[in-house]
Design a protein around this motif. Structure first.
Motif, PDB file in Angstrom:
ATOM      1  N   GLU A  85      16.219  48.201 -19.560  1.00 44.24           N
ATOM      2  CA  GLU A  85      15.555  47.442 -20.907  1.00 44.24           C
ATOM      3  C   GLU A  85      16.602  48.053 -21.647  1.00 44.24           C
ATOM      4  OE1 GLU A  85      12.821  49.814 -24.117  1.00 44.24           O
ATOM      5  OE2 GLU A  85      12.238  49.915 -21.933  1.00 44.24           O
TER       6      GLU A  85
ATOM      7  N   GLN B 128      18.709  42.063 -19.423  1.00 43.37           N
ATOM      8  CA  GLN B 128      19.525  40.671 -19.792  1.00 43.37           C
ATOM      9  C   GLN B 128      20.489  40.122 -20.345  1.00 43.37           C
ATOM     10  OE1 GLN B 128      16.988  38.726 -19.239  1.00 43.37           O
ATOM     11  NE2 GLN B 128      15.071  39.796 -19.090  1.00 43.37           N
TER      12      GLN B 128
ATOM     13  N   GLU C 186      17.262  34.297 -20.361  1.00 41.38           N
ATOM     14  CA  GLU C 186      16.954  35.358 -20.414  1.00 41.38           C
ATOM     15  C   GLU C 186      16.536  35.309 -18.936  1.00 41.38           C
ATOM     16  OE1 GLU C 186      14.178  36.317 -22.425  1.00 41.38           O
ATOM     17  OE2 GLU C 186      16.305  37.176 -23.690  1.00 41.38           O
TER      18      GLU C 186
ATOM     19  N   GLN D  12      10.373  38.753 -16.794  1.00 47.64           N
ATOM     20  CA  GLN D  12      11.037  40.251 -16.476  1.00 47.64           C
ATOM     21  C   GLN D  12      10.107  40.817 -15.206  1.00 47.64           C
ATOM     22  OE1 GLN D  12      11.573  42.786 -18.902  1.00 47.64           O
ATOM     23  NE2 GLN D  12      12.412  41.147 -20.255  1.00 47.64           N
TER      24      GLN D  12
ATOM     25  N   ARG E 110      12.480  43.365 -13.078  1.00 47.04           N
ATOM     26  CA  ARG E 110      11.958  44.344 -12.167  1.00 47.04           C
ATOM     27  C   ARG E 110      11.951  44.459 -11.119  1.00 47.04           C
ATOM     28  NH1 ARG E 110       7.724  46.510 -10.332  1.00 47.04           N
ATOM     29  NH2 ARG E 110       6.830  44.871 -10.220  1.00 47.04           N
TER      30      ARG E 110
END
Lengths: 216, 84
Positions: free
Chosen positions: A44, A48, B65, B68, B72
């Motif tokens: 987390e 990034q 970016e 997500q 994961r």
């Protein structure tokens, strides 16, 4: 007064950096100490950031994803052996940059080359030229900001990796000169030289960029 | 008093230290010398300003970016490799 030498502004920026560093180190300590959920916290907090660092260094999504995974594995395998608890962030950037450089040997990463000061210092063009910042661009602010950002990305891709990595650590990740030297295992004067030449090269690439309607 | 002509040897010598100048990393005597030099040499002063703008451009770059879900999946693959 020159804002970048305004003591209050410098103090705020230093405070922000210290707070960010403390949060980074707390997550890295949790990994080192084997705390539950530390893996998720690490992903987390740094996922990034590591990916974008890898993207800028390798210019390929696949390589950047591999850099992220290699870093994650190296952190888990090696962090418990790190003796200096005060150097966690520097150590992490060393792992990331090593992962990037090791990709470089395997992919079509730009070859290493030196930037000479002579080719970067202003020659025929007038000295005062340099990029105009978006906030000075008036109504064309957003269009110009995008254009400047795209040109900067392109100029960054043209920088030799040894210079790009120093610029990334110093100006994007805001590591200090000493931390950058430790992360890359090079001398402080070498960091300063590469950073200066990287900035000069970027300046040269962007020197003629102006908001629409203005001329250099 | 004659006006300073930009491009002297001293302009070029000082130009090598200007990133350290904008980062506030120079020893006091050299920092003062550059400030005094820039008071007389408009071109060096503008050069410093442009170098400072280049440094500040770093904040303009959007971070690339990863989605997500992709992040994961890669993390899970790394976790499996660590556990095997």
């Amino acid at each position: 007064m020159d804002e970048s030498r305004n003591p209050q502004s410098l103090a705020m920026s230093a405070e922000r950096r210290i707070a960010r560093r403390q949060e980074d180190e707390a997550v890295l300590r949790a990994v080192r100490d084997g705390e539950p959920r530390a893996f998720d916290r690490f992903v987390e907090r740094f996922g990034q950031r590591i990916y974008s660092f890898g993207m800028r260094m390798c210019n390929q999504q696949e390589d950047a994803e591999d850099v992220f995974q290699d870093t994650l594995i190296a952190v888990y395998r090696k962090l418990s052996t790190l003796r200096d608890a005060g150097a966690l962030t520097t150590w992490l950037y060393r792992i990331v940059s090593n992962a990037c450089m090791s990709r470089r040997r395997r992919s079509k990463f730009a070859p290493a080359r030196e930037l000479s000061l002579e080719e970067l210092l202003p020659g025929s063009e007038p000295l005062e030229e340099g990029p105009v910042m978006p906030e000075e661009a008036g109504p064309v602010h957003e269009v110009y900001r995008r254009e400047l950002s795209e040109k900067l990305e392109a100029a960054l891709r043209d920088l030799p990796p040894d210079y790009r990595v120093v610029w990334m650590m110093r100006d994007v990740e805001e590591l200090s000169t000493q931390e950058t030297a430790e992360a890359l295992q090079i001398s402080v004067p070498n960091v300063k030289m590469r950073l200066h030449r990287a900035r000069l090269a970027l300046r040269k690439s962007l020197a003629h960029l102006r908001p629409q309607g203005e001329h250099a | 008093m004659s006006e300073h002509q930009h491009g002297s040897g001293r302009c070029l010598e000082l130009a090598e230290r200007l990133s350290e100048f904008v980062d506030g990393e120079l020893p006091e005597p050299l920092r003062i010398e550059i400030e005094q030099h820039n008071d007389e040499c408009t071109k060096c002063k503008k050069f410093v300003e442009s170098l400072r703008r280049v440094r500040d451009l770093a904040h303009l770059l959007p971070r690339p970016e990863l989605a997500q879900e992709r992040l994961r999946r890669i993390s899970e693959a790394a976790r499996r490799r660590l556990e095997s």
